[in-house]
Write a protein that holds these residues in place. Structure first.
Motif: not given
Lengths: 301, 246
Positions: B82, B85, B105-106, B109-111, B113-114, B116, B122, B158
């Protein structure tokens, strides 16, 4: 009849707290844990010991119980969460039984099998909480708080991480998600909800006994989650209500001498089997994440 | 050009069976490098050991000069998956592993994740929708409703959401029709050229992989048996006979 109904509302509330915690663990992260009974016991005994032996007020015992349950959750989570599926279920089950055995045998602290009785009433605005209605308000106040808090967590960045871990651990870790960290977090949160439930249980019954915190309690919490709908906090509260209604149904309709108490376990088993066949997602199903419309994207398309 | 990924004499074993036996290779910045080989040659094991999912028994792996994993005196010490990335390594895992119950889309978003900053996320999502129009059109759909090829695109998108320096792909063509695999490789070539992402592909479809690569490595039974420019490998008699069916 009315008394019975009030009793069910009270117990449904206590169990709803446990089920909310179970949902955080099982519904969100997908960990099959069977030790809510253990954390429930810890919460109850913290309240009992602190208020009877040390004379603490009920309110002061709550944070201690919640934090201790969470710490125990971390303690059991760190070594066991590497395990998967049924291995993990057995490890957590074992942990709950260890806790119960300790409580049963630590006579100097817990009074062993006799338990601790005469837990003082909680005082609120100078008056003790006595009536069933007051208990309902108190318990459901906590249910609402925990529900709102968990709902908020589920919508946050952490909630997304938990869902990703449930869906695919390898993919989640390659997104940068620390799997162990989030699993342990969920476990601690779930445990603390059960600990809080334990406090309220001890207060309401005004006594604690090791026989109350058996394996069946964990199973009931799991049943409520499965019945209501995994990953849906409102649904598990509904699940808690239904399960409580079913378990007190014989007494409520005055058939308790015809239908033995053990019959309810048969009934739970039957419900679970039927649910798995006809509606595996639970009565309400998993809650879908609602996405806000974005300014740039054509979100409503 | 500098060396981005360096794999130095690594060995990995599953119990008594050794899967990798002293493998060394390197990926230069800006290149597309592919590793080809038959089933069970150890390709996926190599990729897993790069991302810290398989402990090394010997050797070391470094990225931009920083050690990612190392076996010293029989003890393995590596950067957990983890944390990669953040260092700029993104993995497209074998079998795609998209989050099936989340929407497209989610998943994106997970891709990220790091990442902020919402505006950055977007913006990258929009770039992905533009680059993979099929994803843009279906952004609110659950990814389980996508076909295999579309899921692969999503897995790539992603991984790109973290804006990686090095993109690792584990058999992107697995179980997909050759035309779709071709399409994916074309996209990868564009990503490599325009976004300056270095790409390391592990693939069984040797022809397609080599055609779009700069460098190629051939793996057999846990050893690198050939290493050359991809164009040269395509002409190599041994490769042609064993992997290109000629």
């Amino acid at each position: 009849m009315l008394n019975f109904f009030l009793l069910i509302v009270i117990y449904a509330g206590i169990y709803a707290l446990m089920a909310l915690g179970q949902n955080m663990i099982t519904g969100y992260v997908g960990i099959l844990s069977l030790c809510q009974a253990g954390f429930f016991a810890v919460g109850s005994y913290v309240t009992a010991i602190l208020s009877v032996k040390l004379g603490w007020s009920f309110w002061a015992t709550i944070p201690v119980a919640v934090i201790l349950s969470a710490l125990l959750g971390v303690l059991i989570g760190l070594p066991t969460l590497r395990l998967k599926g049924d291995y993990l279920a057995i490890a957590t089950l074992g942990f709950a039984e260890i806790l119960r055995t300790i409580i049963n045998n630590w006579d100097s602290l817990t009074n062993g099998p006799n338990g601790i009785s005469r837990i003082p009433k909680a005082m609120l605005f100078g008056a003790p909480i006595k009536s069933k209605y007051a208990y309902i308000l108190l318990i459901w106040f906590f249910v609402l708080i925990v529900w709102a808090l968990f709902e908020r967590i589920a919508k946050s960045r952490m909630g997304r991480a938990l869902e990703a871990v449930r869906e695919d651990e390898i993919a989640a870790s390659s997104m940068g998600i620390n799997i162990t960290k989030y699993k342990v977090w969920a476990f601690a949160l779930g445990a603390s909800a059960a600990g809080l439930a334990g406090c309220l249980q001890a207060l309401y019954i005004s006594s604690v006994m090791p026989g109350t915190y058996v394996f069946m309690v964990s199973i009931m919490a799991l049943c409520m989650v499965v019945l209501g709908g995994m990953g849906n906090f409102a649904a598990v509260i509904l699940g808690a209500f239904i399960i409580q209604l079913i378990s007190y149904f014989p007494q409520m309709v005055g058939l308790s001498n015809i239908i033995p108490a053990q019959a309810r376990q048969i009934l739970f088993g039957l419900i679970l089997v039927l649910m798995m066949i006809y509606r595996p997602q639970g009565i309400l199903g998993r809650k879908e994440r609602k996405y806000k419309k974005t300014k740039t994207g054509e979100a409503s398309k | 050009m500098s060396e981005l990924l360096k794999i130095d004499n690594i060995s990995v074993s599953y119990g008594n069976i050794s899967a990798l036996k002293g493998v060394s290779m390197s990926v230069q910045e800006g290149e597309i490098v592919s590793l080809i080989g038959a089933n069970g040659a150890g390709k996926s094991t190599l990729l897993k050991s790069i991302v810290g999912l398989e402990p090394l028994k010997e050797g070391s792996i470094s990225f931009r000069g920083e050690v990612l994993g190392q076996a010293k005196g029989g003890h393995y010490k590596g950067v957990p998956t983890n944390l990669l990335v953040r260092k700029g390594v993104a993995l497209v895992p074998e079998g795609r592993r998209v989050f099936a119950d989340l929407t497209i889309e989610e998943n994106l978003d997970m891709g990220a994740f790091m990442v902020r900053e919402d505006s950055v996320v977007q913006q990258r999502k929009e770039e992905m929708y533009e680059f993979f129009p099929i994803l843009g059109n279906r952004r609110k759909q659950k990814s389980r409703s996508l076909s295999g090829g579309e899921q692969q695109m999503l897995a790539v998108a992603r991984a790109l959401m973290s804006n990686p320096t090095l993109l690792l792909l584990d058999e992107p063509g697995l179980g997909l029709a050759p035309l779709i695999v071709q399409d994916i490789f074309n996209k990868l070539a564009i990503i490599n050229r325009e976004n300056k992402v270095t790409i390391f592909i592990v693939e069984q479809n040797a022809r397609l992989a080599l055609k779009s690569s700069d460098m190629g490595y051939v793996m057999e039974n846990g050893r690198i048996v050939l290493a050359d420019k991809a164009k040269a490998l395509l002409k190599n008699a041994q490769v042609r006979a064993a992997y290109l069916g000629e």
